[in-house]
Design a protein around this motif. Structure first.
Motif, PDB file in Angstrom:
ATOM      1  N   THR A  69       0.841  -1.195   0.000  1.00 20.53           N
ATOM      2  CA  THR A  69       0.000   0.000   0.000  1.00 20.53           C
ATOM      3  C   THR A  69       0.875   1.244   0.000  1.00 20.53           C
ATOM      4  O   THR A  69       1.754   1.387   0.873  1.00 20.53           O
ATOM      5  CB  THR A  69      -0.917   0.042   1.229  1.00 20.53           C
ATOM      6  N   ALA A  70       0.648   2.102  -0.969  1.00 19.86           N
ATOM      7  CA  ALA A  70       1.380   3.367  -1.043  1.00 19.86           C
ATOM      8  C   ALA A  70       0.547   4.477  -0.416  1.00 19.86           C
ATOM      9  O   ALA A  70      -0.683   4.464  -0.497  1.00 19.86           O
ATOM     10  CB  ALA A  70       1.692   3.703  -2.494  1.00 19.86           C
ATOM     11  N   SER A  71       1.233   5.416   0.209  1.00 21.14           N
ATOM     12  CA  SER A  71       0.533   6.535   0.822  1.00 21.14           C
ATOM     13  C   SER A  71       1.444   7.754   0.834  1.00 21.14           C
ATOM     14  O   SER A  71       2.636   7.664   0.526  1.00 21.14           O
ATOM     15  CB  SER A  71       0.074   6.189   2.236  1.00 21.14           C
ATOM     16  N   ARG A  72       0.850   8.858   1.222  1.00 24.06           N
ATOM     17  CA  ARG A  72       1.601  10.121   1.227  1.00 24.06           C
ATOM     18  C   ARG A  72       1.187  10.925   2.443  1.00 24.06           C
ATOM     19  O   ARG A  72      -0.001  11.014   2.750  1.00 24.06           O
ATOM     20  CB  ARG A  72       1.309  10.878  -0.071  1.00 24.06           C
ATOM     21  N   ASP A  73       2.146  11.499   3.131  1.00 24.28           N
ATOM     22  CA  ASP A  73       1.895  12.406   4.241  1.00 24.28           C
ATOM     23  C   ASP A  73       2.415  13.774   3.819  1.00 24.28           C
ATOM     24  O   ASP A  73       3.622  14.026   3.875  1.00 24.28           O
ATOM     25  CB  ASP A  73       2.584  11.907   5.512  1.00 24.28           C
ATOM     26  N   SER A  74       1.522  14.629   3.388  1.00 17.92           N
ATOM     27  CA  SER A  74       1.945  15.934   2.869  1.00 17.92           C
ATOM     28  C   SER A  74       2.568  16.793   3.954  1.00 17.92           C
ATOM     29  O   SER A  74       3.496  17.558   3.685  1.00 17.92           O
ATOM     30  CB  SER A  74       0.749  16.648   2.247  1.00 17.92           C
ATOM     31  N   ALA A  75       2.082  16.664   5.185  1.00 21.91           N
ATOM     32  CA  ALA A  75       2.635  17.472   6.285  1.00 21.91           C
ATOM     33  C   ALA A  75       4.109  17.140   6.528  1.00 21.91           C
ATOM     34  O   ALA A  75       4.898  18.009   6.877  1.00 21.91           O
ATOM     35  CB  ALA A  75       1.822  17.255   7.547  1.00 21.91           C
ATOM     36  N   LYS A  76       4.469  15.873   6.312  1.00 14.35           N
ATOM     37  CA  LYS A  76       5.860  15.438   6.509  1.00 14.35           C
ATOM     38  C   LYS A  76       6.641  15.441   5.203  1.00 14.35           C
ATOM     39  O   LYS A  76       7.833  15.123   5.209  1.00 14.35           O
ATOM     40  CB  LYS A  76       5.892  14.041   7.119  1.00 14.35           C
ATOM     41  N   ASN A  77       5.931  15.767   4.106  1.00 13.56           N
ATOM     42  CA  ASN A  77       6.560  15.735   2.785  1.00 13.56           C
ATOM     43  C   ASN A  77       7.238  14.399   2.523  1.00 13.56           C
ATOM     44  O   ASN A  77       8.360  14.321   2.008  1.00 13.56           O
ATOM     45  CB  ASN A  77       7.573  16.881   2.618  1.00 13.56           C
TER      46      ASN A  77
END
Length: 124
Positions: A69-77
């Motif tokens: 599963t791929a994901s992204r945390d924009s706050a942590k870039n």
């Protein structure tokens, strides 16, 4: 200077999990699509997962579908690849990349920036 720094790789037994992280500096990952690729010794690079830049659609190769599963945390870039039920055939160097290709899983897709790669070894 743009950098993608990967972490979280290592040696793990079959059936266990690992979570790869790819932290970006110099660019905002939310502005890009994301690719995860891997390359095993003697084999061609393989697209594992990607998130398309314009609609966030996520794709997986048949070999990892249902396990990764791929994901992204924009706050942590930072982008992540959660890898469950690992198999020996998942052993490879894994690379993250950011860019804006439409064919985001294709090995010929044009990504703007690449991480340095991180080793994942699945073995008992």
């Amino acid at each position: 200077q743009v950098q993608l720094v990967e972490s979280g790789g290592g040696l793990v037994q079959p059936g266990r999990s690992l979570k790869l992280s790819c932290r970006a500096s110099g660019r905002t990952v939310a502005d890009y699509g994301i690719g995860w690729f891997r390359q095993a010794p003697g084999k061609e690079r393989e697209g594992v997962s990607c998130m398309r830049h314009y609609d966030g659609s996520t794709y997986y190769s048949d070999s990892v579908k249902g396990r990764f599963t791929a994901s992204r945390d924009s706050a942590k870039n930072t982008v992540f690849l959660q890898m469950n039920s690992l198999k020996p055939e998942d052993t490879a160097v894994y690379y993250c990349a950011i860019g804006r290709p439409d064919n985001c899983l294709d090995i010929h897709a044009i990504y703007d920036y690449w991480g340095q790669g991180i080793q994942v070894t699945v073995s008992s």
